[in-house]
Scaffold this motif. Structure first.
Motif, PDB file in Angstrom:
ATOM      1  N   ARG A 136       0.821  -1.223   0.000  1.00  0.00           N
ATOM      2  CA  ARG A 136       0.000   0.000   0.000  1.00  0.00           C
ATOM      3  C   ARG A 136       0.851   1.268   0.000  1.00  0.00           C
ATOM      4  NH1 ARG A 136      -5.428  -1.011  -1.281  1.00  0.00           N
ATOM      5  NH2 ARG A 136      -5.793  -3.175  -0.677  1.00  0.00           N
ATOM      6  N   PRO A 137       1.830   1.370  -0.874  1.00  0.00           N
ATOM      7  CA  PRO A 137       2.693   2.558  -0.910  1.00  0.00           C
ATOM      8  C   PRO A 137       2.031   3.684  -1.699  1.00  0.00           C
ATOM      9  CG  PRO A 137       3.352   1.059  -2.632  1.00  0.00           C
ATOM     10  CD  PRO A 137       2.190   0.398  -1.925  1.00  0.00           C
ATOM     11  N   ALA A 138       2.698   4.807  -1.753  1.00  0.00           N
ATOM     12  CA  ALA A 138       2.246   5.905  -2.608  1.00  0.00           C
ATOM     13  C   ALA A 138       2.540   5.606  -4.075  1.00  0.00           C
ATOM     14  CB  ALA A 138       2.914   7.207  -2.197  1.00  0.00           C
ATOM     15  N   ALA A 139       3.567   4.773  -4.317  1.00  0.00           N
ATOM     16  CA  ALA A 139       3.944   4.455  -5.698  1.00  0.00           C
ATOM     17  C   ALA A 139       4.595   3.082  -5.761  1.00  0.00           C
ATOM     18  CB  ALA A 139       4.901   5.507  -6.258  1.00  0.00           C
ATOM     19  N   VAL A 140       4.391   2.423  -6.897  1.00  0.00           N
ATOM     20  CA  VAL A 140       5.111   1.182  -7.217  1.00  0.00           C
ATOM     21  C   VAL A 140       5.902   1.451  -8.488  1.00  0.00           C
ATOM     22  CG1 VAL A 140       4.955  -1.261  -7.806  1.00  0.00           C
ATOM     23  CG2 VAL A 140       3.318  -0.259  -6.182  1.00  0.00           C
ATOM     24  N   VAL A 141       7.172   1.068  -8.483  1.00  0.00           N
ATOM     25  CA  VAL A 141       8.081   1.337  -9.594  1.00  0.00           C
ATOM     26  C   VAL A 141       8.567   0.015 -10.174  1.00  0.00           C
ATOM     27  CG1 VAL A 141      10.168   2.565 -10.312  1.00  0.00           C
ATOM     28  CG2 VAL A 141       8.857   3.375  -8.312  1.00  0.00           C
ATOM     29  N   GLY A 142       8.514  -0.098 -11.506  1.00  0.00           N
ATOM     30  CA  GLY A 142       8.971  -1.314 -12.162  1.00  0.00           C
ATOM     31  C   GLY A 142      10.149  -1.060 -13.080  1.00  0.00           C
ATOM     32  N   PRO A 143      10.864  -2.130 -13.461  1.00  0.00           N
ATOM     33  CA  PRO A 143      12.050  -1.980 -14.312  1.00  0.00           C
ATOM     34  C   PRO A 143      11.692  -1.771 -15.779  1.00  0.00           C
ATOM     35  CG  PRO A 143      11.718  -4.284 -13.749  1.00  0.00           C
ATOM     36  CD  PRO A 143      10.676  -3.510 -12.989  1.00  0.00           C
ATOM     37  N   VAL A 144      12.604  -1.109 -16.479  1.00  0.00           N
ATOM     38  CA  VAL A 144      12.489  -0.883 -17.920  1.00  0.00           C
ATOM     39  C   VAL A 144      13.719  -1.499 -18.582  1.00  0.00           C
ATOM     40  CG1 VAL A 144      12.312   0.818 -19.767  1.00  0.00           C
ATOM     41  CG2 VAL A 144      11.201   1.254 -17.556  1.00  0.00           C
ATOM     42  N   LEU A 145      13.495  -2.438 -19.480  1.00  0.00           N
ATOM     43  CA  LEU A 145      14.582  -3.082 -20.214  1.00  0.00           C
ATOM     44  C   LEU A 145      14.529  -2.649 -21.666  1.00  0.00           C
ATOM     45  CD1 LEU A 145      14.328  -6.734 -18.806  1.00  0.00           C
ATOM     46  CD2 LEU A 145      15.512  -4.752 -17.844  1.00  0.00           C
ATOM     47  N   SER A 146      15.681  -2.418 -22.247  1.00  0.00           N
ATOM     48  CA  SER A 146      15.736  -1.925 -23.628  1.00  0.00           C
ATOM     49  C   SER A 146      15.824  -3.065 -24.637  1.00  0.00           C
ATOM     50  CB  SER A 146      16.938  -0.988 -23.808  1.00  0.00           C
ATOM     51  OG  SER A 146      16.750   0.209 -23.090  1.00  0.00           O
ATOM     52  N   GLN A 147      15.100  -2.890 -25.722  1.00  0.00           N
ATOM     53  CA  GLN A 147      15.156  -3.792 -26.880  1.00  0.00           C
ATOM     54  C   GLN A 147      15.418  -2.937 -28.105  1.00  0.00           C
ATOM     55  OE1 GLN A 147      12.052  -6.904 -27.321  1.00  0.00           O
ATOM     56  NE2 GLN A 147      11.717  -6.067 -29.354  1.00  0.00           N
ATOM     57  N   TYR A 148      16.378  -3.330 -28.931  1.00  0.00           N
ATOM     58  CA  TYR A 148      16.850  -2.472 -30.012  1.00  0.00           C
ATOM     59  C   TYR A 148      16.216  -2.847 -31.350  1.00  0.00           C
ATOM     60  CZ  TYR A 148      20.348  -1.958 -26.349  1.00  0.00           C
ATOM     61  OH  TYR A 148      20.968  -1.758 -25.143  1.00  0.00           O
ATOM     62  N   ASP A 149      15.837  -1.807 -32.115  1.00  0.00           N
ATOM     63  CA  ASP A 149      15.339  -2.029 -33.475  1.00  0.00           C
ATOM     64  C   ASP A 149      16.417  -2.643 -34.363  1.00  0.00           C
ATOM     65  OD1 ASP A 149      12.712  -1.366 -33.333  1.00  0.00           O
ATOM     66  OD2 ASP A 149      12.906   0.632 -34.204  1.00  0.00           O
ATOM     67  N   ILE A 150      17.651  -2.209 -34.166  1.00  0.00           N
ATOM     68  CA  ILE A 150      18.790  -2.780 -34.876  1.00  0.00           C
ATOM     69  C   ILE A 150      19.883  -3.075 -33.860  1.00  0.00           C
ATOM     70  CG2 ILE A 150      18.291  -1.546 -37.034  1.00  0.00           C
ATOM     71  CD1 ILE A 150      20.582   0.392 -36.299  1.00  0.00           C
ATOM     72  N   GLU A 151      20.793  -3.945 -34.198  1.00  0.00           N
ATOM     73  CA  GLU A 151      21.887  -4.257 -33.283  1.00  0.00           C
ATOM     74  C   GLU A 151      22.806  -3.047 -33.148  1.00  0.00           C
ATOM     75  OE1 GLU A 151      24.335  -6.120 -30.628  1.00  0.00           O
ATOM     76  OE2 GLU A 151      22.331  -6.709 -31.334  1.00  0.00           O
TER      77      GLU A 151
END
Length: 324
Positions: free
Chosen positions: A132-147
Motif C-alpha cells: 500500500r505505498p504511494a507508488a510502485v516502480v517497475g524496471p524498464v529493459l531496452s530492446q533495439y530495433d537494430i543491433e
C-alpha cells in the motif's frame, strides 16, 4: 488477498499512455494493454494523452475497433479514452493524466514506445496490495530495433538499475510507475511544467513524493520493454542523453533546495560535475591507450554527464523533447 484476484472492493485503475506522433507504436501497444486489463478483476480504463498540437492520434484512438475489443466497463470490459493535451511538454501531458484520472484510485504510467511483460499489470497491483505505498516502480529493459555497435553496448548507455521486489526507492521515472492518487493529492503533488521540454519533471515529482513521506516500492517482476529506434543508437544521441541526465540532475537539486542553501548546493554540484568530467576524460584516455572499448565508452558517458551537471548548475537548460 491480491488486488489481481479480488472480486469486490477493487480499486479503480487508469492506465495512462503518453504519446506524441507515434501512431505505429500505439497500434502495437493498445491491444497489449487490453490483454493486460483482461487479466485482472479490478476495473481498468485506458486513457491516451496526446501531446500533439494537431491531435494526430485522435482518429486512431477513437476507432471503433477498440470499442469492440474493450467492452463497456459495465460488462467487465476495458474502455479506451482519448484526451488531447495541446500544451507543449511532457510535464503538461503528465499533469493531464493526473486530471483525467481523478475518478480513479490508481494511475499507472506507461510510454507509447514500451511494451508490457506478460503479467505486468498483475504484478504491479499485487505489489501495491502487499505494501500500500504511494507508488510502485517497475524496471524498464531496452530492446533495439537494430543491433547497436559494440561501443554503445560496452558503454552501458541503456542500462538501468534493478532491485529486489519490496525494496524502497527514492527516485523514479514515469515510464513504469503506479501512483496511489489519494496519497498524491494528500501530498499536493503535480509535475513541474518548467521541466516540460527538458525532461526531469518525473524525477522531481518522485523526489518530492519521497521527501514528503510517500513510500515508493520496487516491483522487479513488473517489467516493460523499451523499444529503442535506430535513430537513437548513435554515439551522438547517447552522449547527448548522458549530458541531459546530468543537466536535469543539477536543475532538480537546485530547484528543490531552500534558497538559503542553494549556493552551497550549486558549489557541490559544480565540484561533482567537474570530478565526473575529469574522471571520465581520464578513463577515456586510459581506454584509448590500452585499447579497451568499455573504458573509452564509459569514460565518455561519465564525462558527458559531468558536463551536463556543470551546465545545469549555472542554469543552462538542455531541451530533450521537441514539440511543434
Amino acid at each position: 488477498m491480491s488486488l489481481a484476484n479480488r472480486s469486490t472492493g477493487d480499486p479503480r485503475v487508469v492506465i495512462a499512455v503518453l504519446t506524441y506522433r507515434r501512431p505505429a507504436d500505439l497500434e502495437e501497444l493498445l491491444p497489449e494493454l487490453l490483454d493486460q486489463a483482461g487479466m485482472v478483476l479490478a476495473p481498468v480504463e485506458i486513457i491516451v494523452i496526446d501531446n500533439d498540437p494537431d491531435a494526430g492520434a485522435r482518429t486512431l484512438v477513437t476507432d471503433t475497433r477498440w470499442v469492440e475489443a474493450g467492452e463497456p466497463a459495465s460488462t467487465g470490459g476495458t474502455p479506451i479514452r482519448y484526451a488531447h493535451e495541446p500544451t507543449p511538454g511532457i510535464a503538461s501531458a503528465r499533469n493531464r493524466a493526473l486530471q483525467e484520472g481523478q475518478g480513479a484510485d490508481l494511475l499507472i504510467f506507461i510510454d507509447d514506445d514500451e511494451r508490457p511483460s506478460s503479467h505486468w499489470l498483475v504484478q504491479l497491483l499485487d505489489t501495491y496490495s502487499t505494501y500500500r505505498p504511494a507508488a510502485v516502480v517497475g524496471p524498464v529493459l531496452s530492446q533495439y530495433d537494430i543491433e547497436p555497435d559494440q561501443w554503445i553496448r560496452a558503454g552501458g548507455f541503456f542500462e538501468r538499475r534493478r532491485f529486489t521486489t519490496g525494496t524502497p526507492v527514492s527516485l523514479a521515472a514515469t515510464n513504469n510507475l503506479l501512483l496511489d492518487l489519494a496519497q498524491v493529492r494528500r501530498l499536493e503533488l503535480s509535475f513541474d511544467e518548467r521541466f516540460g521540454l527538458s525532461g526531469g519533471s518525473d524525477s522531481l515529482f518522485t523526489r518530492q513524493l519521497h521527501q514528503r513521506g510517500g513510500q515508493m516500492i520496487w516491483c522487479d517482476e513488473a517489467i516493460v520493454i523499451d523499444i529503442v529506434p535506430a535513430d537513437r543508437l548513435t554515439r551522438e544521441w547517447v552522449l547527448q542523453r548522458a549530458f541531459r541526465m546530468g543537466n536535469t540532475w543539477s536543475r532538480i537539486n537546485l530547484d528543490d533546495t531552500d534558497r538559503a542553501k542553494r549556493v552551497l548546493v550549486r558549489m557541490s554540484l559544480q565540484a561533482r560535475g567537474a570530478a565526473r568530467l575529469c574522471g571520465g576524460i581520464v578513463r577515456y584516455i586510459a581506454g584509448s591507450l590500452v585499447g579497451q572499448v568499455p573504458l573509452r565508452a564509459r569514460g565518455l558517458r561519465t564525462a558527458a554527464r559531468g558536463a551536463g551537471m556543470l551546465a545545469g548548475s549555472v542554469g543552462s537548460v538542455y531541451h530533450e523533447y521537441k514539440r511543434g
